[in-house]
Design a protein around this motif. Sequence first.
Motif, PDB file in Angstrom:
ATOM      1  N   UNK A  71       0.814  -1.204   0.000  1.00 35.54           N
ATOM      2  CA  UNK A  71       0.000   0.000   0.000  1.00 35.54           C
ATOM      3  C   UNK A  71       0.855   1.266   0.000  1.00 35.54           C
ATOM      4  N   UNK A  72       2.119   1.131   0.306  1.00 41.43           N
ATOM      5  CA  UNK A  72       2.980   2.303   0.413  1.00 41.43           C
ATOM      6  C   UNK A  72       3.985   2.392  -0.716  1.00 41.43           C
ATOM      7  N   UNK A  73       4.750   3.486  -0.748  1.00 36.35           N
ATOM      8  CA  UNK A  73       5.756   3.656  -1.812  1.00 36.35           C
ATOM      9  C   UNK A  73       6.928   2.709  -1.633  1.00 36.35           C
ATOM     10  N   UNK A  74       7.700   2.565  -2.709  1.00 32.24           N
ATOM     11  CA  UNK A  74       8.890   1.711  -2.665  1.00 32.24           C
ATOM     12  C   UNK A  74       9.972   2.405  -1.847  1.00 32.24           C
ATOM     13  N   UNK A  75      10.473   1.722  -0.810  1.00 31.90           N
ATOM     14  CA  UNK A  75      11.453   2.325   0.088  1.00 31.90           C
ATOM     15  C   UNK A  75      12.838   1.708  -0.046  1.00 31.90           C
ATOM     16  N   UNK A  76      12.946   0.578  -0.698  1.00 30.66           N
ATOM     17  CA  UNK A  76      14.240  -0.083  -0.841  1.00 30.66           C
ATOM     18  C   UNK A  76      14.571  -0.230  -2.319  1.00 30.66           C
ATOM     19  N   UNK A  77      15.873  -0.362  -2.648  1.00 30.74           N
ATOM     20  CA  UNK A  77      16.241  -0.580  -4.055  1.00 30.74           C
ATOM     21  C   UNK A  77      15.600  -1.830  -4.652  1.00 30.74           C
ATOM     22  N   UNK A  78      15.468  -2.890  -3.844  1.00 34.18           N
ATOM     23  CA  UNK A  78      14.845  -4.112  -4.372  1.00 34.18           C
ATOM     24  C   UNK A  78      13.386  -3.861  -4.737  1.00 34.18           C
ATOM     25  N   UNK A  79      12.678  -3.137  -3.873  1.00 35.72           N
ATOM     26  CA  UNK A  79      11.268  -2.845  -4.169  1.00 35.72           C
ATOM     27  C   UNK A  79      11.144  -1.965  -5.410  1.00 35.72           C
ATOM     28  N   UNK A  80      12.042  -1.017  -5.580  1.00 34.39           N
ATOM     29  CA  UNK A  80      12.003  -0.171  -6.775  1.00 34.39           C
ATOM     30  C   UNK A  80      12.313  -0.971  -8.026  1.00 34.39           C
ATOM     31  N   UNK A  81      13.239  -1.915  -7.908  1.00 30.36           N
ATOM     32  CA  UNK A  81      13.544  -2.754  -9.069  1.00 30.36           C
ATOM     33  C   UNK A  81      12.358  -3.610  -9.481  1.00 30.36           C
ATOM     34  N   UNK A  82      11.659  -4.188  -8.497  1.00 32.38           N
ATOM     35  CA  UNK A  82      10.475  -4.989  -8.833  1.00 32.38           C
ATOM     36  C   UNK A  82       9.372  -4.109  -9.410  1.00 32.38           C
ATOM     37  N   UNK A  83       9.257  -2.887  -8.886  1.00 29.85           N
ATOM     38  CA  UNK A  83       8.252  -1.971  -9.432  1.00 29.85           C
ATOM     39  C   UNK A  83       8.563  -1.636 -10.887  1.00 29.85           C
ATOM     40  N   UNK A  84       9.859  -1.412 -11.195  1.00 34.14           N
ATOM     41  CA  UNK A  84      10.258  -1.115 -12.569  1.00 34.14           C
ATOM     42  C   UNK A  84       9.942  -2.290 -13.493  1.00 34.14           C
ATOM     43  N   UNK A  85      10.194  -3.514 -13.008  1.00 36.55           N
ATOM     44  CA  UNK A  85       9.890  -4.684 -13.828  1.00 36.55           C
ATOM     45  C   UNK A  85       8.390  -4.795 -14.088  1.00 36.55           C
ATOM     46  N   UNK A  86       7.582  -4.575 -13.034  1.00 37.60           N
ATOM     47  CA  UNK A  86       6.130  -4.637 -13.219  1.00 37.60           C
ATOM     48  C   UNK A  86       5.651  -3.549 -14.177  1.00 37.60           C
TER      49      UNK A  86
END
Length: 426
Positions: free
Chosen positions: A96-111
């Motif tokens: 429900x929240x924004x991406x706070x870690x590099x791993x979460x941002x990477x998965x968001x970019x892939x999605x």
Amino acid sequence: MREFTRSVLGRTARRRWVHLILGGALAMPYVLVGEVVIGPLSGSRQVSSELPLQLASFALGLPLAALTALLFPLARPLEAAAARALCGLAPDALDHGPARTPAARGRTAAWFTLHLGFGGIVSGMSLAVPPLALVLIVLPVPAVLRDSRLGLPEVLGEPWALPLCPLAGVALLLGLAGCAAGCGTLLARWAPALLGPTPEDRLAAAEARAADLAVRNRLARELHDSVGHALSAVTLQAGAARRVLDTDPEFVREALAAIEDTTRRTVGELDAVLGVLRDGDPPGTAPAPTLAADLDGLVRRTRAGGQRVTATVTLDPAALPPLVSREAYRIVQEGLSNALRHAAGEPVALCIGGADGRLEITVENPVGAAGVSRPGVSRPGVPRSGGGHGLRGIADRVRLLGGECRAGASGGTWRLHVLLPWKGPV
């Protein structure tokens, strides 16, 4: 057949199709940027009219979309909200929240890249396939279509091909629906892995829930021990006063004074507990009762209700640490409250002592409900349904302090025995 139709054209499939078209709309700005780059490189001024250049522009725009998702953490909650609303996912499956870690941002970019990639392809097919399929379906009917063929391949002008054109049109529409349903299913399957919480996030959420549950349980224990004891004592005091209202005014005055004192103290304790629940209020607007300061008042109020309490204290309660003193008061309060509810009027023996760095609390009363509140005044006990939380609360308090607790009936006597360590790191 019905299952296939539902999987391809059902409500969930249609919502996922809309999700893909939304992805195609989000891809358009990146495709336009790709055309700006591809045009000068290819030397063509009509990039939008040449399919290979359009595909190259689309391929160049996808990395730009991934870069956007990496740089803007809010892309994650926006995409997660769209996926929850349109892909038929459980509310707790995605973050429900924004991406706070590099791993979460990477998965968001892939999605984001997959969403825009699949969405762009399905959107393009959704624009091109239905008109072509409609023409093929009606092609055998109007003569003008058969003569012009609207730029269709020459083979469609053959007599044997015309009857097959409607079937080809229907097949194109079914293929489009199947492609959209397949892409939507893939995105729905990948969404929890790419937009869902990580194991670290799940652990943090579990710890937060455990902390919240601990606070709720602590508040429940405080409310049960303070308000529950007060209501039991006030009920018994009022009942005893009513029975001797005409014969013993002095006892009535004592009972009313005890009721006033009990309710005043309980209101203060209730405000302290509820202060924890109010935003901005400090936890503990009133001091919590302790064994050192409030034991005498507790015994006096219990006796005012007609209970015959014998209190034996062989140590100085002021020597106890504040935490142990507070918890010990609640344990004694609950023990006397149980005697009031289940053995009203029976003699109660309260013993508080200590040895070897441990505080020992014992509350004993005969098993049974009938008793005598005052000489010559008979009073039954107060039945209470839905109980059983008091002993559980005592056990919780004792366990948190690393002590021991035993409670049960033996030989016609109910006995509560508690040992609490009070010297050392408590």
